[in-house]
Design a protein around this motif. Structure first.
Motif, PDB file in Angstrom:
ATOM      1  N   PRO A 218       0.838  -1.207   0.000  1.00  0.00           N
ATOM      2  CA  PRO A 218       0.000   0.000   0.000  1.00  0.00           C
ATOM      3  C   PRO A 218       0.865   1.245   0.000  1.00  0.00           C
ATOM      4  O   PRO A 218       2.066   1.193   0.287  1.00  0.00           O
ATOM      5  CB  PRO A 218      -0.803  -0.126   1.298  1.00  0.00           C
ATOM      6  CG  PRO A 218       0.054  -0.955   2.189  1.00  0.00           C
ATOM      7  CD  PRO A 218       0.798  -1.923   1.289  1.00  0.00           C
ATOM      8  N   ARG A 219       0.237   2.371  -0.316  1.00  0.00           N
ATOM      9  CA  ARG A 219       0.965   3.637  -0.381  1.00  0.00           C
ATOM     10  C   ARG A 219       1.587   4.002   0.953  1.00  0.00           C
ATOM     11  O   ARG A 219       2.677   4.558   1.021  1.00  0.00           O
ATOM     12  CB  ARG A 219       0.011   4.736  -0.851  1.00  0.00           C
ATOM     13  CG  ARG A 219       0.612   6.114  -0.906  1.00  0.00           C
ATOM     14  CD  ARG A 219      -0.346   7.075  -1.581  1.00  0.00           C
ATOM     15  NE  ARG A 219       0.005   8.451  -1.325  1.00  0.00           N
ATOM     16  CZ  ARG A 219      -0.673   9.484  -1.782  1.00  0.00           C
ATOM     17  NH1 ARG A 219      -1.759   9.277  -2.503  1.00  0.00           N
ATOM     18  NH2 ARG A 219      -0.299  10.715  -1.517  1.00  0.00           N
ATOM     19  N   SER A 220       0.911   3.731   2.044  1.00  0.00           N
ATOM     20  CA  SER A 220       1.449   3.915   3.384  1.00  0.00           C
ATOM     21  C   SER A 220       0.726   2.951   4.301  1.00  0.00           C
ATOM     22  O   SER A 220      -0.269   2.333   3.916  1.00  0.00           O
ATOM     23  CB  SER A 220       1.299   5.361   3.873  1.00  0.00           C
ATOM     24  OG  SER A 220      -0.073   5.694   3.998  1.00  0.00           O
ATOM     25  N   ALA A 227      -7.149   0.290   3.017  1.00  0.00           N
ATOM     26  CA  ALA A 227      -8.466   0.059   2.412  1.00  0.00           C
ATOM     27  C   ALA A 227      -8.424   0.316   0.908  1.00  0.00           C
ATOM     28  O   ALA A 227      -9.019  -0.425   0.118  1.00  0.00           O
ATOM     29  CB  ALA A 227      -9.509   0.960   3.080  1.00  0.00           C
ATOM     30  N   GLU A 228      -7.720   1.365   0.511  1.00  0.00           N
ATOM     31  CA  GLU A 228      -7.582   1.690  -0.909  1.00  0.00           C
ATOM     32  C   GLU A 228      -6.912   0.545  -1.661  1.00  0.00           C
ATOM     33  O   GLU A 228      -7.358   0.124  -2.736  1.00  0.00           O
ATOM     34  CB  GLU A 228      -6.753   2.964  -1.037  1.00  0.00           C
ATOM     35  CG  GLU A 228      -6.291   3.328  -2.430  1.00  0.00           C
ATOM     36  CD  GLU A 228      -5.279   4.457  -2.388  1.00  0.00           C
ATOM     37  OE1 GLU A 228      -5.708   5.618  -2.441  1.00  0.00           O
ATOM     38  OE2 GLU A 228      -4.061   4.175  -2.291  1.00  0.00           O
ATOM     39  N   SER A 233      -6.407  -3.333  -5.633  1.00  0.00           N
ATOM     40  CA  SER A 233      -5.564  -4.446  -6.069  1.00  0.00           C
ATOM     41  C   SER A 233      -6.323  -5.754  -6.180  1.00  0.00           C
ATOM     42  O   SER A 233      -5.808  -6.722  -6.725  1.00  0.00           O
ATOM     43  CB  SER A 233      -4.401  -4.636  -5.082  1.00  0.00           C
ATOM     44  OG  SER A 233      -4.882  -5.154  -3.846  1.00  0.00           O
ATOM     45  N   ASN A 234      -7.559  -5.789  -5.632  1.00  0.00           N
ATOM     46  CA  ASN A 234      -8.331  -7.027  -5.566  1.00  0.00           C
ATOM     47  C   ASN A 234      -7.549  -8.106  -4.816  1.00  0.00           C
ATOM     48  O   ASN A 234      -7.512  -9.276  -5.215  1.00  0.00           O
ATOM     49  CB  ASN A 234      -8.712  -7.516  -6.966  1.00  0.00           C
ATOM     50  CG  ASN A 234      -9.918  -8.443  -6.942  1.00  0.00           C
ATOM     51  OD1 ASN A 234     -10.819  -8.275  -6.122  1.00  0.00           O
ATOM     52  ND2 ASN A 234      -9.936  -9.418  -7.831  1.00  0.00           N
ATOM     53  N   ILE A 617      -6.221  11.733   4.684  1.00  0.00           N
ATOM     54  CA  ILE A 617      -5.516  10.771   3.836  1.00  0.00           C
ATOM     55  C   ILE A 617      -6.449  10.274   2.740  1.00  0.00           C
ATOM     56  O   ILE A 617      -6.058  10.154   1.576  1.00  0.00           O
ATOM     57  CB  ILE A 617      -4.983   9.606   4.690  1.00  0.00           C
ATOM     58  CG1 ILE A 617      -3.922  10.111   5.672  1.00  0.00           C
ATOM     59  CG2 ILE A 617      -4.390   8.513   3.800  1.00  0.00           C
ATOM     60  CD1 ILE A 617      -3.493   9.090   6.696  1.00  0.00           C
ATOM     61  N   ASN A 618      -7.695   9.996   3.112  1.00  0.00           N
ATOM     62  CA  ASN A 618      -8.676   9.572   2.108  1.00  0.00           C
ATOM     63  C   ASN A 618      -8.859  10.626   1.032  1.00  0.00           C
ATOM     64  O   ASN A 618      -8.977  10.318  -0.156  1.00  0.00           O
ATOM     65  CB  ASN A 618     -10.029   9.316   2.785  1.00  0.00           C
ATOM     66  CG  ASN A 618     -10.147   7.919   3.356  1.00  0.00           C
ATOM     67  OD1 ASN A 618      -9.526   6.988   2.845  1.00  0.00           O
ATOM     68  ND2 ASN A 618     -10.902   7.767   4.411  1.00  0.00           N
ATOM     69  N   ALA A 619      -8.912  11.897   1.449  1.00  0.00           N
ATOM     70  CA  ALA A 619      -9.187  12.981   0.503  1.00  0.00           C
ATOM     71  C   ALA A 619      -7.979  13.350  -0.336  1.00  0.00           C
ATOM     72  O   ALA A 619      -8.128  13.959  -1.395  1.00  0.00           O
ATOM     73  CB  ALA A 619      -9.668  14.216   1.276  1.00  0.00           C
ATOM     74  N   GLU A 620      -6.796  12.953   0.125  1.00  0.00           N
ATOM     75  CA  GLU A 620      -5.569  13.400  -0.550  1.00  0.00           C
ATOM     76  C   GLU A 620      -5.531  12.967  -2.007  1.00  0.00           C
ATOM     77  O   GLU A 620      -5.226  13.753  -2.905  1.00  0.00           O
ATOM     78  CB  GLU A 620      -4.352  12.868   0.199  1.00  0.00           C
ATOM     79  CG  GLU A 620      -3.034  13.329  -0.384  1.00  0.00           C
ATOM     80  CD  GLU A 620      -1.857  12.791   0.404  1.00  0.00           C
ATOM     81  OE1 GLU A 620      -0.783  13.368   0.326  1.00  0.00           O
ATOM     82  OE2 GLU A 620      -2.035  11.758   1.106  1.00  0.00           O
TER      83      GLU A 620
END
Length: 862
Positions: A218-220, A227-228, A233-234, A617-620
Motif C-alpha cells: 500500500p501507499r502507506s 483500504a484503498e 488491487s483485488n 488521507i482519504n481525501a488526498e
C-alpha cells in the motif's frame, strides 16, 4: 535465501505510490536484482558486510534486500520509527558497510557513520548502468550457514538486540510454509506491515515470491491507504497484525451500526448467530449474509492472516463470521519466525496452532522450548550468553509460558519474563489482568506492573469516558473483583496517552515503571496541557503521520491547539471546542497546509483527531491540485462547475417559480412589510445597482435583518434574488421548509456540508441570480463592530467573481435582540454601499475576505 523467479511477465510486486501505481513483473524484478548485485560488487561489498536499510517499503527496498541476500552480505532492516537512542545503538552495534536511506529518513539518523550511502529514490535510475541482458542470474546460492539478515528486536525489555538469521534459518521456514499450500500463484497478498520486521519480511516477501504470488504494497501503512489497496488491487490475502484487525473490526462495526442502538442490537444478534452456527455445524452463513458489506471493503479477499502477536479468539471468530477465513501463527524473531500455525479452515483460534513440519516443541517447567533448522544460534555481539537461552541439544528457551494439548496444539500463557513475583511468592500473569481490564467499555488499554511489592495499573480510558478518575477507578475495581485475590490491583494511574508499544503492538513493559511514577505524582485533571509528541503515540497513529497530508494536518492542529492536551483521541467538539462554523476555517487551513479538501460526508464522520487525519488521507488522492500560485483552493476550482457537486434534489431550490410559488412569495413580502410597519422605522441610504448578478453582503446583527432588508429593495429588485439561510434554523420543520422554499432561501450548512452549501450558492450566481449572503456567518454581539468574515465568501467569489454590494445594518438588534421572539418598536438604519468588483478584490481567497470586510466597514458612519 535464494528465490528463483520465473522468466515470465506475471506480476511480482504492485506498489501504490503518490500519484501512480507501480507494477513490476517477475522477470524485470530478477533483472533489477542482478543489476543491484553488480552495483553492490562495484561498491566493494564483501560476504558478511552489513547493508542497513532505513527506508519505508518500496519496490527498491525489495530489490536491495534480495540483492544483498544473494551477494552473501547481511541485510539489516531497521524500523523507520525507531527512537533516536535505539537507532544510535543499532548503528553502532551493526557497523554497516552500506546504508540505504530515503529522503525522509536521512534526517532521522542521530549520526552518520563513516560508510557508503545509497538513496532509495535514485536506485531505479542507477540500475540501468548495471543491467546485463546476457546474464540475469546470480552465479551461486548462499550456503545454509551463511548469515543472511540481522533483525533487531523491538526493545520490549530494553535496548534492541541483534538477531542474526542464516540463509538456512530463513529457507527452512519458507519451505515449511510452502508445504502448507496457503498462498497460490494466483493470489495477491497485501502487506500493510513494515518490512523491517522478520514476520512481514519472511512471510510477506520471501514466502509470497517463492510461492509465485504477487506482493501488494500500500501507499502507506495507515487505514485509508490499506483500504484503498484492498479495493484497487483485488487482494485475496491480507497479512496483518491483531491491532490492524481490531481497527478493521471497529470501523466495520461503526459503519454498520452508525451508533444506533437498534442497529447494533440487530447486527450483533446476527453475528452471534453466525458464530454459533459456524462453531456447531461448520457452516458459514455470514459469507452470504454480510457479503455486500465485505465486498465493499475487500472485494477479492478470501484469507486474513494474523501474526506478530496473539489475535483475540473473540475477534477472530467475529471476522470469520463476517465471511473471511482466518489463519494465525506464533513465533519469534529468533525462530525465523514461525513455530506454530493455525492453518486456514482449522479454526482453533483459542490456541497458538500446531508446530510446522520441521519444528519440535516441548514444555519444560511451564516454558515453551523449540528446536529446528529455523532457530537462530545466538544474539549478535552476545548481549545475552548463548548457553542461557539455547541448551547443548539445541533447544531454544522462548520465554513464553504454555502447554501442548492432546490434539498437539500449543496453548500460550503469556511471557514468563513479564510474570510478576510478589513478596508473598505469588506468581502473577499481568496479561491476564490487562485482558480483563481492557474488556471493560470504559478502558481502552491497561498496563499492570509491580510497584514496591504491590500490583498497580496504568489505565488509558476510552475517549467517551466521563472526565475525572472516579468512574474509571470504579469500573476497574468492578473488573478486579472477578479475579483471584492475589491478582487484586491496589492502585490505578490514569494516562491520557497510549501505552508505549512496539510497531506490532507489544507492550514495552520496561517503560511502564517510569510512566507510572510520573502519572502517580500528577493530578489527572492537570496533566501537561501540550500536544502529545509523535514518539508517544501508538504505532498505528505514528503510521498515520507518515502520510504527508496527515502530517501537515497534525502540525496545523498542534499550532492551533498548542495549549491543549492534543492526542489522536481528542474530540474536535468536546475537547477542542470546534463548533460547526469553525469547520469552515479549519477546512481552509487544512486545504492550504495539506492540499486536500474534505467532502461533506467526510466531515460528518469526523469525531476525533484520528478520524480527521484518516479523512485527510482519504481525501488526498481524490482532491484536485491547486494552481501553482496557491491563490485558489481545489474547492474553488471545483466550484467553477458547481452543479456537478450537487444532487438533483439540491437543484430544485433554484427552479423557477410557478404561479403558486409566485403568489406565496408575494404574500410573504406583504407579511414582511406589515411587520416592518408595526415594529420598525427603517431609514435606507443608497440603492442596489442596476443589472446583476450581485452578491449582496450585509452586516448581520439580528434575526430581523432579512425582514428589514425587504424594505430596502423594491419588488422588482427582490424578484430575482435568492437568500442564503442556515438550514438548522430555516429548514428544521415543515412550516419553515415551506416558507424557505417560497421565499427562495437556499439551505446553507457551513459546518456539516460546506461543499454542498458553497456549490448551491455558486450555482445560483452561475444561473444569473443575485444572492444575499451574510458573510459573518453569525449575529454580531457588539454594537458598531463587524464580526470576522467566514472564509466561504472568499471561495465563492474566487470561483464566481461577481460584483459585491456591501450593506451596513444597525439598530435591528434593538428591534429583535438575541433570545427574543417578539419584535419591539425601534429604528433601523440600512446603508447600501457602492459595489466592489473582481478588479478590486482579486482572486486570492483570503484577500477577497479582507476586501469585502473593508468594503462593509468603510460605509459605516458614526
Amino acid at each position: 535465501m535464494t528465490i528463483a523467479f520465473q522468466a515470465d511477465t506475471s506480476l511480482a510486486v504492485i506498489a501504490y505510490t503518490e500519484g501512480q501505481t507501480r507494477e513490476i513483473t517477475r522477470v524485470t524484478l530478477e533483472q533489477h536484482v542482478c543489476a543491484m548485485i553488480r552495483w553492490l560488487e562495484s561498491l566493494g561489498i564483501q560476504p558478511g558486510d552489513r547493508v542497513l536499510l532505513f527506508a519505508p517499503n518500496s519496490i527498491e527496498w525489495v530489490v536491495v534486500a534480495l540483492a544483498t541476500l544473494r551477494s552473501n552480505a547481511i541485510i539489516v532492516p531497521v524500523d523507520t520509527q525507531m527512537s533516536r537512542d535505539d537507532l544510535t545503538h543499532v548503528l553502532k552495534d551493526s557497523a554497516p558497510t552500506i546504508i540505504c536511506v530515503s529522503e525522509e529518513t536521512l534526517g532521522e539518523l542521530p549520526f552518520q557513520p563513516d560508510c557508503q550511502w545509497l538513496k532509495i529514490e535514485t536506485i531505479e535510475t542507477k540500475l540501468s548502468d548495471y543491467v546485463d541482458t546476457n546474464h540475469t542470474r546470480a552465479s551461486h546460492a548462499p550456503a545454509d550457514e551463511q548469515l543472511a539478515a540481522l533483525f533487531y528486536t523491538s526493545g520490549t525489555t530494553g535496548a534492541p538486540k541483534g538477531v542474526p538469521l542464516t540463509h538456512g534459518n530463513l529457507r527452512s521456514n519458507v519451505n515449511a510454509l510452502l508445504e502448507e499450500n496457503i498462498a497460490k500463484a494466483s493470489d495477491r497478498v497485501l502487506l500493510p506491515l513494515p518490512l523491517h520486521h522478520v514476520y512481514p519480511f519472511s512471510i510477506g516477501l520471501l514466502t509470497v515470491l517463492a510461492a509465485g504470488a504477487t506482493m501488494v504494497l500500500p501507499r502507506s501503512l495507515v487505514g485509508p491507504r490499506i483500504a484503498e489497496a484492498l479495493r484497487d488491487s483485488n487482494a485475496s490475502i491480507l497479512l496483518g497484525v491483531p491491532r490492524l484487525y481490531e481497527v478493521i473490526w471497529a470501523r466495520l462495526e461503526a459503519r454498520i451500526t452508525k451508533q444506533r442502538p437498534w442497529a447494533a442490537k440487530i447486527f450483533h444478534g446476527l453475528l452471534n448467530t453466525c458464530i454459533q452456527t459456524n462453531a456447531r455445524f461448520g457452516w458459514h452463513p455470514g459469507r452470504w449474509l454480510f457479503r455486500p458489506i465485505m465486498k465493499r471493503l475487500a472485494p477479492g479477499l478470501r484469507l486474513a492472516v494474523s501474526g506478530g502477536a496473539a489475535l483475540a479468539p473473540e475477534l477472530g471468530a467475529r471476522l470469520n463470521a463476517l465471511g473471511w477465513t482466518i489463519a494465525t501463527g506464533y513465533g519469534l524473531t529468533e525462530t525465523s519466525p514461525i513455530l506454530t500455525l493455525n492453518a486456514p479452515g482449522e479454526g482453533k483460534l483459542n490456541t497458538a496452532g500446531r508446530p510446522l513440519s520441521n519444528v519440535e516443541l516441548r514444555i519444560v517447567d511451564g516454558e515453551v522450548q523449540a528446536r529446528g533448522p529455523n532457530v537462530f544460534n545466538g544474539y549478535w555481539n552476545d548481549p545475552v550468553p548463548r548457553e542461557s537461552i539455547i541448551d547443548d541439544k539445541g533447544w531454544f528457551k522462548t520465554g513464553d509460558a504454555g502447554e501442548i494439548g492432546e490434539d498437539g496444539y500449543l496453548r500460550l500463557g503469556g511471557r514468563l519474563s513479564a510474570t510478576i513475583v510478589l513478596p508473598g511468592g505469588e506468581n502473577i500473569d499481568p496479561e491476564r489482568i490487562e485482558r480483563a481490564l481492557s474488556a471493560h467499555p470504559m478502558i481502552r488499554e491497561a498496563g499492570v506492573l509491580d510497584n514496591n511489592g504491590q500490583l498497580v495499573a496504568i489505565l488509558v480510558p476510552e475517549p467517551d469516558t466521563t472526565d475525572g478518575p472516579d468512574p474509571l477507578d470504579a469500573a476497574a475495581d468492578t473488573i478486579i473483583q472477578t479475579l483471584p485475590s492475589h491478582h487484586q490491583v491496589r492502585q490505578f494511574a490514569r494516562s491520557p496517552d497510549p501505552l508505549p508499544r512496539t510497531r506490532l503492538g507489544k507492550l514495552r513493559r520496561h517503560k511502564l515503571t517510569a510512566l507510572y511514577q510520573t502519572l502517580s505524582h500528577q493530578n489527572n485533571n492537570t496533566l501537561n496541557q501540550a500536544p502529545i509528541q509523535p514518539e508517544e503515540m501508538a504505532p498505528e497513529d505514528r503510521a498515520l503521520l507518515a502520510d504527508p497530508a496527515a502530517n501537515a494536518t497534525w502540525t496545523l492542529l498542534t499550532e492551533r491547539f498548542h495549549d491543549h492536551r492534543l492526542t489522536p483521541d481528542s474530540r474536535l467538539s468536546r475537547d477542542l471546542g470546534l463548533d460547526s462554523l469553525s469547520w469552515v476555517d479549519l477546512g481552509i487551513s487544512i486545504s492550504e497546509r495539506a492540499g486536500v479538501e474534505l467532502a461533506d460526508d467526510a466531515i460528518a464522520r469526523v469525531e476525533t483527531v484520528r478520524d480527521l487525519l484518516s479523512e485527510c488521507i482519504n481525501a488526498e488522492q481524490a482532491s484536485e491540485q491547486a494552481p501553482a500560485d496557491g491563490k485558489r483552493s481545489a474547492l474553488s476550482a471545483a466550484l467553477a462547475n458547481p452543479e456537478r457537486l450537487l444532487e438533483p434534489r439540491d437543484l430544485r431550490a433554484l427552479a423557477p417559480r410557478g404561479p403558486l410559488r409566485h403568489a406565496g412569495a408575494g404574500a410573504a413580502l406583504l407579511g414582511c412589510q406589515l411587520i416592518n410597519f408595526l415594529f420598525a422605522r427603517i431609514e435606507v441610504e443608497g440603492a442596489l445597482p442596476k443589472g446583476g448578478p450581485f452578491l449582496i453582503a450585509p452586516r448581520h446583527v439580528s434575526a430581523y435583518d432579512p425582514i428589514a432588508l425587504t424594505a430596502a429593495l423594491s419588488r422588482q429588485e427582490l424578484e430575482p434574488v435568492f437568500w442564503a439561510g442556515l438550514s438548522g434554523l430555516l429548514f428544521k420543520g415543515p412550516v419553515q421548509r415551506t416558507f424557505s422554499y417560497v421565499a427562495r432561501v437556499l439551505p446553507i450548512d457551513p459546518g456539516a456540508a460546506p461543499r454542498r452549501s458553497l456549490a448551491l450558492a455558486a450555482a445560483c450566481l452561475q444561473r444569473g441570480h443575485s444572492l444575499i449572503w451574510f458573510p459573518e456567518g453569525q449575529r454580531g454581539q457588539e454594537d458598531g463592530v463587524l464580526q470576522p468574515l467566514r472564509p466561504g465568501i472568499g471561495r465563492l467569489l474566487a470561483a464566481h467573481p461577481v460584483p459585491v454590494v456591501p450593506v451596513w445594518i444597525e439598530g435591528a438588534q434593538n428591534v429583535l435582540p438575541i433570545g427574543s421572539v417578539i419584535p419591539r418598536r425601534g429604528h433601523i438604519r440600512i446603508i447600501i454601499g457602492a459595489p466592489i468588483t473582481a478588479d478590486d478584490y482579486g482572486n486570492d481567497e483570503r484577500g477577497i475576505v479582507s476586501a469585502v470586510a473593508n468594503a462593509i466597514t468603510a460605509i459605516k458612519t458614526p
